[in-house]
Design a protein around this motif. Structure first.
Motif, PDB file in Angstrom:
ATOM      1  N   LEU A  67     -70.710 -24.517 -23.230  1.00  6.45           N
ATOM      2  CA  LEU A  67     -71.029 -24.669 -24.649  1.00  6.45           C
ATOM      3  C   LEU A  67     -71.725 -23.423 -25.188  1.00  6.45           C
ATOM      4  CD1 LEU A  67     -72.292 -28.364 -24.706  1.00  6.45           C
ATOM      5  CD2 LEU A  67     -69.986 -27.486 -25.186  1.00  6.45           C
ATOM      6  N   THR A  68     -71.207 -22.879 -26.250  1.00 10.80           N
ATOM      7  CA  THR A  68     -71.757 -21.646 -26.809  1.00 10.80           C
ATOM      8  C   THR A  68     -73.190 -21.813 -27.288  1.00 10.80           C
ATOM      9  OG1 THR A  68     -70.758 -22.205 -28.952  1.00 10.80           O
ATOM     10  CG2 THR A  68     -69.499 -20.770 -27.484  1.00 10.80           C
ATOM     11  N   ASP A 126     -58.230 -21.115 -20.036  1.00  7.80           N
ATOM     12  CA  ASP A 126     -59.678 -21.104 -20.248  1.00  7.80           C
ATOM     13  C   ASP A 126     -60.301 -19.787 -19.793  1.00  7.80           C
ATOM     14  OD1 ASP A 126     -59.667 -23.563 -21.426  1.00  7.80           O
ATOM     15  OD2 ASP A 126     -60.692 -24.613 -19.806  1.00  7.80           O
ATOM     16  N   ARG A 143     -59.738 -17.521 -22.643  1.00  3.81           N
ATOM     17  CA  ARG A 143     -60.630 -17.902 -23.752  1.00  3.81           C
ATOM     18  C   ARG A 143     -62.062 -17.440 -23.484  1.00  3.81           C
ATOM     19  NH1 ARG A 143     -59.823 -22.861 -23.518  1.00  3.81           N
ATOM     20  NH2 ARG A 143     -58.265 -23.042 -25.189  1.00  3.81           N
ATOM     21  N   THR A 144     -62.520 -17.600 -22.258  1.00  6.01           N
ATOM     22  CA  THR A 144     -63.880 -17.198 -21.909  1.00  6.01           C
ATOM     23  C   THR A 144     -64.049 -15.687 -22.013  1.00  6.01           C
ATOM     24  OG1 THR A 144     -64.083 -19.097 -20.417  1.00  6.01           O
ATOM     25  CG2 THR A 144     -65.649 -17.298 -20.106  1.00  6.01           C
ATOM     26  N   MET A 200     -64.519 -14.905 -25.478  1.00  4.58           N
ATOM     27  CA  MET A 200     -65.860 -15.266 -25.912  1.00  4.58           C
ATOM     28  C   MET A 200     -66.889 -14.245 -25.445  1.00  4.58           C
ATOM     29  SD  MET A 200     -67.236 -17.520 -27.855  1.00  4.58           S
ATOM     30  CE  MET A 200     -65.954 -18.793 -27.870  1.00  4.58           C
ATOM     31  N   VAL A 205     -70.252 -18.235 -32.383  1.00  6.40           N
ATOM     32  CA  VAL A 205     -69.859 -19.439 -33.104  1.00  6.40           C
ATOM     33  C   VAL A 205     -70.363 -20.642 -32.322  1.00  6.40           C
ATOM     34  CG1 VAL A 205     -67.939 -20.798 -34.002  1.00  6.40           C
ATOM     35  CG2 VAL A 205     -67.814 -18.284 -34.012  1.00  6.40           C
ATOM     36  N   ARG A 212     -68.720 -24.530 -29.830  1.00  3.70           N
ATOM     37  CA  ARG A 212     -67.465 -24.251 -29.135  1.00  3.70           C
ATOM     38  C   ARG A 212     -67.634 -24.467 -27.630  1.00  3.70           C
ATOM     39  NH1 ARG A 212     -64.121 -20.626 -32.034  1.00  3.70           N
ATOM     40  NH2 ARG A 212     -64.213 -21.215 -34.246  1.00  3.70           N
ATOM     41  N   SER A 213     -66.560 -24.889 -26.993  1.00  4.82           N
ATOM     42  CA  SER A 213     -66.526 -24.999 -25.539  1.00  4.82           C
ATOM     43  C   SER A 213     -65.574 -23.938 -25.003  1.00  4.82           C
ATOM     44  CB  SER A 213     -66.065 -26.388 -25.098  1.00  4.82           C
ATOM     45  OG  SER A 213     -66.019 -26.481 -23.679  1.00  4.82           O
ATOM     46  N   MET A 214     -66.044 -23.133 -24.063  1.00  8.84           N
ATOM     47  CA  MET A 214     -65.247 -22.039 -23.541  1.00  8.84           C
ATOM     48  C   MET A 214     -64.277 -22.495 -22.460  1.00  8.84           C
ATOM     49  SD  MET A 214     -68.075 -18.973 -23.342  1.00  8.84           S
ATOM     50  CE  MET A 214     -69.486 -19.979 -22.849  1.00  8.84           C
TER      51      MET A 214
END
Length: 209
Positions: free
Chosen positions: A102-103, A128, A131-132, A135, A197, A200-202
Motif C-alpha cells: 500500500l502506497t 505486479d 507495476r512496482t 511505482m 498517489v 494504491r496497491s503495488m
C-alpha cells in the motif's frame, strides 16, 4: 507461508539466502557511502526482520543521518526488527506493521534516497513486478538508489526487470553474476519523481519461490 521460519535460512552459513544478504548489505553500504552529505531517507518494502538495513546501519558512519521506515506485515518479524532497532539505539528508524504493497505506508518519507525491494519480485506476478518498478518513480528521489532481488531460476526474469527499470529512467549500477545462485540489482533514478498517489496497491503476494 511461515515467513518467520523462512528467515532462519539467513543463519545457515553458505545458504543462498545468507550469501544474497551479504551482497545486499555490501551494496547498501556502498549506496550509503555514495549518498550526498546531509539527512538521508531509506524505505524498505516487505522488510522482514530488517536485516538488510539493521545489520549495516548501526556501524555505518552515516547512521545518524538516516531516517528509515521498514514496512512488514508479519508480526513476529516486526517484533525482531523492533528489538534490533532498540538494541542499536537507532532512534530515527521505525517499523510499520502492515501491508507493504500500500502506497500510504510510505507517505512522508518518499521520495527516498534508498529504496529496498528485497524478497518481493520472486513472490508476485510479472505484471505486479512491472507495476512496482513503475511505482519506484514515486518512491525514489532523483539520484536515489533502488536495491532489489529476484531468483535466477527459469524463467529468468532478471534481464526483463532491468529493462523495465531502464524504461523508467533508472540506470543500471550493478547486477550480480548470473551464476551466483540469486539475483541482486542496483539501479539509480535519473528522472524526476512522480507524486505519491495514496490508496494504491503495488502488488499481491501470490507464491513463494
Amino acid at each position: 507461508m511461515d515467513w518467520h521460519s523462512w528467515h532462519r535460512d539467513y543463519d545457515v552459513p553458505g545458504s543462498s539466502l545468507a550469501r544474497r544478504l551479504q551482497v545486499v548489505q555490501a551494496r547498501l553500504r556502498l549506496a550509503l557511502d555514495a549518498a550526498p552529505p546531509g539527512p538521508l531517507t531509506v524505505v524498505s518494502l516487505c522488510a522482514g526482520e530488517g536485516r538488510d538495513l539493521l545489520e549495516v546501519l548501526p556501524t555505518h558512519p552515516r547512521r545518524d543521518d538516516v531516517r528509515a521506515r521498514l514496512v512488514e506485515l508479519d508480526p513476529r518479524s516486526t517484533a525482531v526488527a523492533t528489538e534490533a532497532i532498540r538494541v542499536a539505539g537507532l532512534t530515527n528508524v521505525e517499523v510499520v506493521e502492515g501491508d507493504a504493497a500500500l502506497t500510504d505506508r510510505y507517505q512522508g518519507l518518499v521520495p527516498a534516497d534508498i529504496v529496498l525491494v528485497c524478497g518481493v519480485f520472486g513472490n508476485i506476478s510479472d505484471e505486479d513486478i512491472e507495476r512496482t518498478i513503475g511505482m519506484c518513480r514515486r518512491l525514489t528521489k532523483t539520484g536515489g538508489t533502488v536495491i532489489w532481488t529476484r531468483h535466477r531460476e527459469e524463467p529468468d526474469l532478471v534481464p526483463t526487470i532491468c529493462r523495465w527499470f531502464e524504461e523508467r529512467q533508472f540506470d543500471l549500477v550493478w547486477l550480480s553474476d548470473p551464476d551466483a545462485g540469486f539475483g541482486v540489482g542496483v539501479h539509480r533514478f535519473t528522472g524526476r519523481p512522480d507524486p505519491l498517489v495514496l490508496g494504491r496497491s503495488m502488488f499481491t503476494f501470490v507464491r513463494h519461490q
